[in-house]
Motif scaffolding. Structure first.
Motif, short mmCIF file in Angstrom:
data_model
loop_
_atom_site.label_atom_id
_atom_site.label_comp_id
_atom_site.label_asym_id
_atom_site.label_seq_id
_atom_site.Cartn_x
_atom_site.Cartn_y
_atom_site.Cartn_z
N VAL A 250 0.84 -1.20 0.00
CA VAL A 250 0.00 0.00 0.00
C VAL A 250 0.88 1.25 0.00
O VAL A 250 1.84 1.35 0.77
CB VAL A 250 -0.93 0.02 1.24
CG1 VAL A 250 -1.94 1.17 1.13
CG2 VAL A 250 -1.66 -1.30 1.41
N THR A 251 0.55 2.19 -0.88
CA THR A 251 1.18 3.51 -0.92
C THR A 251 0.09 4.55 -1.15
O THR A 251 -1.08 4.22 -1.31
CB THR A 251 2.22 3.62 -2.06
OG1 THR A 251 1.54 3.67 -3.31
CG2 THR A 251 3.18 2.44 -2.05
N ASP A 252 0.49 5.81 -1.20
CA ASP A 252 -0.48 6.86 -1.51
C ASP A 252 -1.06 6.70 -2.92
O ASP A 252 -2.13 7.23 -3.22
CB ASP A 252 0.17 8.24 -1.38
CG ASP A 252 0.40 8.64 0.08
OD1 ASP A 252 -0.29 8.08 0.96
OD2 ASP A 252 1.28 9.49 0.33
N ALA A 253 -0.34 5.97 -3.78
CA ALA A 253 -0.80 5.77 -5.15
C ALA A 253 -1.87 4.69 -5.25
O ALA A 253 -2.51 4.54 -6.29
CB ALA A 253 0.38 5.42 -6.05
N GLY A 254 -2.07 3.92 -4.20
CA GLY A 254 -3.07 2.86 -4.22
C GLY A 254 -2.63 1.65 -3.42
O GLY A 254 -1.66 1.72 -2.65
N ALA A 255 -3.33 0.56 -3.64
CA ALA A 255 -3.04 -0.68 -2.92
C ALA A 255 -3.18 -1.85 -3.88
O ALA A 255 -4.12 -1.91 -4.68
CB ALA A 255 -3.99 -0.85 -1.74
N ARG A 259 0.61 -11.83 -5.77
CA ARG A 259 0.62 -13.28 -5.53
C ARG A 259 1.81 -13.90 -6.25
O ARG A 259 1.97 -13.72 -7.45
CB ARG A 259 -0.69 -13.91 -5.98
CG ARG A 259 -1.88 -13.48 -5.14
CD ARG A 259 -3.20 -13.99 -5.69
NE ARG A 259 -4.31 -13.67 -4.78
CZ ARG A 259 -4.91 -12.49 -4.73
NH1 ARG A 259 -4.51 -11.52 -5.54
NH2 ARG A 259 -5.90 -12.27 -3.89
N PRO A 260 2.64 -14.65 -5.52
CA PRO A 260 3.84 -15.20 -6.12
C PRO A 260 3.53 -16.41 -6.99
O PRO A 260 2.51 -17.09 -6.80
CB PRO A 260 4.68 -15.61 -4.91
CG PRO A 260 3.65 -15.95 -3.86
CD PRO A 260 2.51 -14.99 -4.09
N PRO A 261 4.41 -16.71 -7.94
CA PRO A 261 4.28 -17.96 -8.70
C PRO A 261 4.63 -19.15 -7.82
O PRO A 261 5.30 -19.01 -6.79
CB PRO A 261 5.28 -17.79 -9.83
CG PRO A 261 6.32 -16.86 -9.26
CD PRO A 261 5.59 -15.92 -8.35
N GLY A 291 4.94 -2.23 -10.47
CA GLY A 291 6.29 -2.70 -10.78
C GLY A 291 7.05 -3.09 -9.53
O GLY A 291 7.77 -4.09 -9.51
N ALA A 292 6.89 -2.29 -8.47
CA ALA A 292 7.55 -2.60 -7.21
C ALA A 292 7.02 -3.89 -6.63
O ALA A 292 7.78 -4.72 -6.10
CB ALA A 292 7.35 -1.45 -6.22
N THR A 327 -2.98 -7.56 -8.45
CA THR A 327 -4.36 -7.13 -8.61
C THR A 327 -4.65 -5.99 -7.63
O THR A 327 -4.04 -5.92 -6.56
CB THR A 327 -5.34 -8.27 -8.35
OG1 THR A 327 -5.11 -8.82 -7.04
CG2 THR A 327 -5.17 -9.38 -9.38
N PRO A 328 -5.59 -5.11 -7.97
CA PRO A 328 -5.97 -4.04 -7.03
C PRO A 328 -6.51 -4.63 -5.75
O PRO A 328 -7.23 -5.64 -5.75
CB PRO A 328 -7.03 -3.27 -7.79
CG PRO A 328 -6.81 -3.59 -9.24
CD PRO A 328 -6.33 -5.00 -9.25
N ALA A 329 -6.18 -4.01 -4.63
CA ALA A 329 -6.65 -4.50 -3.32
C ALA A 329 -7.89 -3.72 -2.90
O ALA A 329 -8.03 -2.55 -3.24
CB ALA A 329 -5.56 -4.35 -2.29
#
Length: 329
Positions: A250-255, A259-261, A291-292, A327-329
């Motif tokens: 989560v950041t100010d840009a969104g959440a 999920r890992p492979p 990306g992060a 995916t968006p949280a």
């Protein structure tokens, strides 16, 4: 994107020499056959430094240009068994700025059951910090952090270090304009989250966050709300790892939820440290939130496919990154 040049300092006050024993199908209270024994220098900050050094070297080789990142590891290190730590840092090209103290660094025993893909940890007690060693380390930190871009405060606190030590360091470093990443647990995390000044990056696992906040987080909505509260109080990135399920970032840009492979797990030791390294490198690279999340999750997934704090080869890491589901949280 190629990372910009930068300087990262990791602090490990309570490193550990990890002895990993692979004993598939071992049973408690029985005589068990072991298949392998592996020794590695560890501790959260040591692991973060090692993984960042791998990433920097791969990034430099791919770009075909000069050094992209300087990584320095500091903290307290027992001189009686310092050799494995010195060898790891030397091999990785990490600057060794540890303060040597009398005695031996603690040992952690990892019992790995490859058949069940489970790891059992037995952590032995380690060194105690004295006022003199903390004073010496404080002088080293002041010198190192004067031109650092990122400081990673990682791991547990040994006896002799007050619970609010990370909180105090965070306040001073952020005041100086340094990006601070924190990965700890127990009283140290509780004190850090209760302090007036929070780290820029906070990466607890779900159980550590519940303990620090003093309440259960039983739903994704509750975890997201807790993370956003930390952002409102000054944090910039909150990453809550939840094992093989993935991580909420989560950041100010969104959440987002990453999920890992599916991978073949060799050892889960260092998975969280690899995620911290991925998030730090993403910060230095200026990556987007998605990306992060992909990079950090791929770092974590790649690290658990081998023993010790090492990234896989660049091609394998790129493949893992592509397989991360965000995916968006």
């Amino acid at each position: 994107m190629t990372a910009r040049p930068g300087r990262v300092v990791t602090l490990t006050l309570n490193p550990a020499l990890d002895l990993t024993v692979r004993a598939d199908g071992w049973q408690r209270g029985q005589v068990n056959a072991g298949q392998d024994l592996h020794q590695t220098a560890g501790g959260k900050g040591v692991n973060v430094a090692s993984i960042l050094a791998d990433w920097s070297r791969a990034d430099r080789d791919r770009a075909g240009q000069g050094e992209t990142l300087s990584v320095t590891a500091t903290g307290l290190l027992g001189q009686d068994n310092a050799a494995p730590f010195e060898a790891l840092l030397r091999d990785k090209g990490v600057v060794d700025a540890f303060v040597r103290v009398n005695g031996a660094t603690r040992v952690g025993i990892k019992l790995v059951d490859g058949a069940a893909q489970e790891t059992t940890d037995i952590n032995l007690p380690g060194l105690s910090a004295t006022p003199d060693t903390l004073t010496e380390l404080g002088a080293v930190l002041t010198r190192l952090c004067a031109d650092a871009d990122v400081v990673v405060l990682a791991g547990s606190l040994p006896p002799g270090v007050p619970a609010d030590h990370y909180a105090t360091l965070t306040a001073g470093l952020r005041c100086a304009g340094v990006f601070v990443a924190l990965d700890t647990s127990g009283p140290a995390l509780t004190a850090a989250l209760a302090a007036p000044v929070l780290p820029d990056l906070i990466k607890p696992n779900i159980h550590e966050l519940e303990a620090a906040l003093g309440r259960p987080l039983t739903s994704d909505t509750g975890i997201l709300a807790a993370a956003r509260t930390l952002l409102e109080r000054g944090a910039r990135i909150v990453a809550v790892s939840q094992g093989e399920r993935g991580a909420l970032i989560v950041t100010d840009a969104g959440a987002v939820f990453a999920r890992p492979p599916r991978v073949t797990v060799v050892s889960t030791v260092g998975a969280g440290d690899a995620m911290v390294a991925g998030l730090v490198s993403a910060h230095l690279s200026g990556l987007s939130l998605k990306g992060a999340a992909r990079r950090a999750t791929a770092f974590s997934a790649g690290t658990i496919t081998r023993l010790g704090p090492h990234l896989p080869a660049p091609a394998e890491l790129a493949d893992l990154t592509a397989q991360v589901e965000v995916t968006p949280a």
